[in-house]
Design a protein around this motif. Structure first.
Motif, mmCIF file in Angstrom:
data_model
loop_
_atom_site.group_PDB
_atom_site.id
_atom_site.type_symbol
_atom_site.label_atom_id
_atom_site.label_comp_id
_atom_site.label_asym_id
_atom_site.label_seq_id
_atom_site.Cartn_x
_atom_site.Cartn_y
_atom_site.Cartn_z
ATOM 1 N N GLY A 31 -7.924 -12.342 -2.294
ATOM 2 C CA GLY A 31 -8.674 -11.220 -1.729
ATOM 3 C C GLY A 31 -7.924 -9.911 -1.855
ATOM 4 O O GLY A 31 -8.504 -8.860 -2.134
ATOM 5 N N PHE A 32 -6.611 -9.961 -1.681
ATOM 6 C CA PHE A 32 -5.782 -8.763 -1.814
ATOM 7 C C PHE A 32 -5.895 -8.186 -3.222
ATOM 8 O O PHE A 32 -6.011 -6.987 -3.404
ATOM 9 N N TYR A 33 -5.864 -9.059 -4.220
ATOM 10 C CA TYR A 33 -5.925 -8.573 -5.603
ATOM 11 C C TYR A 33 -7.339 -8.275 -6.075
ATOM 12 O O TYR A 33 -7.545 -7.398 -6.909
ATOM 13 N N LEU A 35 -9.625 -6.990 -4.233
ATOM 14 C CA LEU A 35 -9.972 -5.711 -3.620
ATOM 15 C C LEU A 35 -9.041 -4.590 -4.085
ATOM 16 O O LEU A 35 -8.768 -3.645 -3.348
ATOM 17 N N ALA A 36 -8.575 -4.661 -5.313
ATOM 18 C CA ALA A 36 -7.597 -3.691 -5.823
ATOM 19 C C ALA A 36 -8.133 -2.263 -5.800
ATOM 20 O O ALA A 36 -7.380 -1.316 -5.620
ATOM 21 N N GLN A 38 -10.139 -1.017 -3.559
ATOM 22 C CA GLN A 38 -10.469 -0.620 -2.186
ATOM 23 C C GLN A 38 -9.250 0.031 -1.508
ATOM 24 O O GLN A 38 -8.166 0.101 -2.067
ATOM 25 N N THR A 40 -6.075 0.503 0.903
ATOM 26 C CA THR A 40 -4.929 -0.377 1.140
ATOM 27 C C THR A 40 -5.074 -1.127 2.458
ATOM 28 O O THR A 40 -4.684 -2.292 2.559
ATOM 29 N N ARG A 43 -7.269 -4.144 1.903
ATOM 30 C CA ARG A 43 -6.542 -5.160 1.123
ATOM 31 C C ARG A 43 -5.518 -5.880 2.009
ATOM 32 O O ARG A 43 -5.393 -7.096 1.957
ATOM 33 N N ALA A 46 -7.184 -8.323 4.330
ATOM 34 C CA ALA A 46 -7.553 -9.581 3.676
ATOM 35 C C ALA A 46 -6.345 -10.507 3.587
ATOM 36 O O ALA A 46 -6.436 -11.705 3.874
#
Length: 126
Positions: A31-33, A35-36, A38, A40, A43, A46
């Motif tokens: 999810g962090f990657y 939502l690149a 979006q 910070t 991210r 997530a």
């Protein structure tokens, strides 16, 4: 079976819970990657959300409780350690640096001596 928490046998439900926790961590990282583009904060939410879900799932499993017991025992043991004072730490650091300098000079001298013996005396290249 002994009372040592590290040696307990996990049940199949515990194995499933550990697998779910791993999946939650992976979902948070993915999810962090994903939502690149979006913000910070979103991210990070997530990623942290995946870690929190994994921690909650692991807390209900026997291996998670064993890990918490191990962590508490580790903290208890670190409180028993007598840590050096700042002055003692600086003195020990000075001794280490001094030893490193002496060894560097010794190794440099040994290298130069071998260079002279091999190239000048034995091979006669200079």
């Amino acid at each position: 079976m002994s009372n040592n928490p590290v040696q307990t046998v996990s049940t199949s439900s515990d194995k499933i819970k550990v697998a779910l926790a791993v999946c939650a961590v992976l979902a948070g990282v993915v999810g962090f990657y994903v939502l690149a583009g979006q913000q910070t904060l979103l991210r990070a939410a997530a990623l942290v959300g995946g870690l929190v879900v994994a921690a909650l799932v692991l807390w209900t499993a026997e291996p998670g409780r064993n890990f918490l017991a191990f962590a508490r025992e580790a903290v208890r043991e670190t409180k028993k350690v007598v840590w050096p004072t700042r002055k003692e730490a600086m003195q020990i650091t000075g001794v280490v640096f001094g030893f490193v300098v002496v060894m560097a000079i010794f190794l440099w001298g040994t290298d130069k001596l071998l260079e002279v013996v091999l190239y000048d005396l034995i091979l006669g290249w200079k």
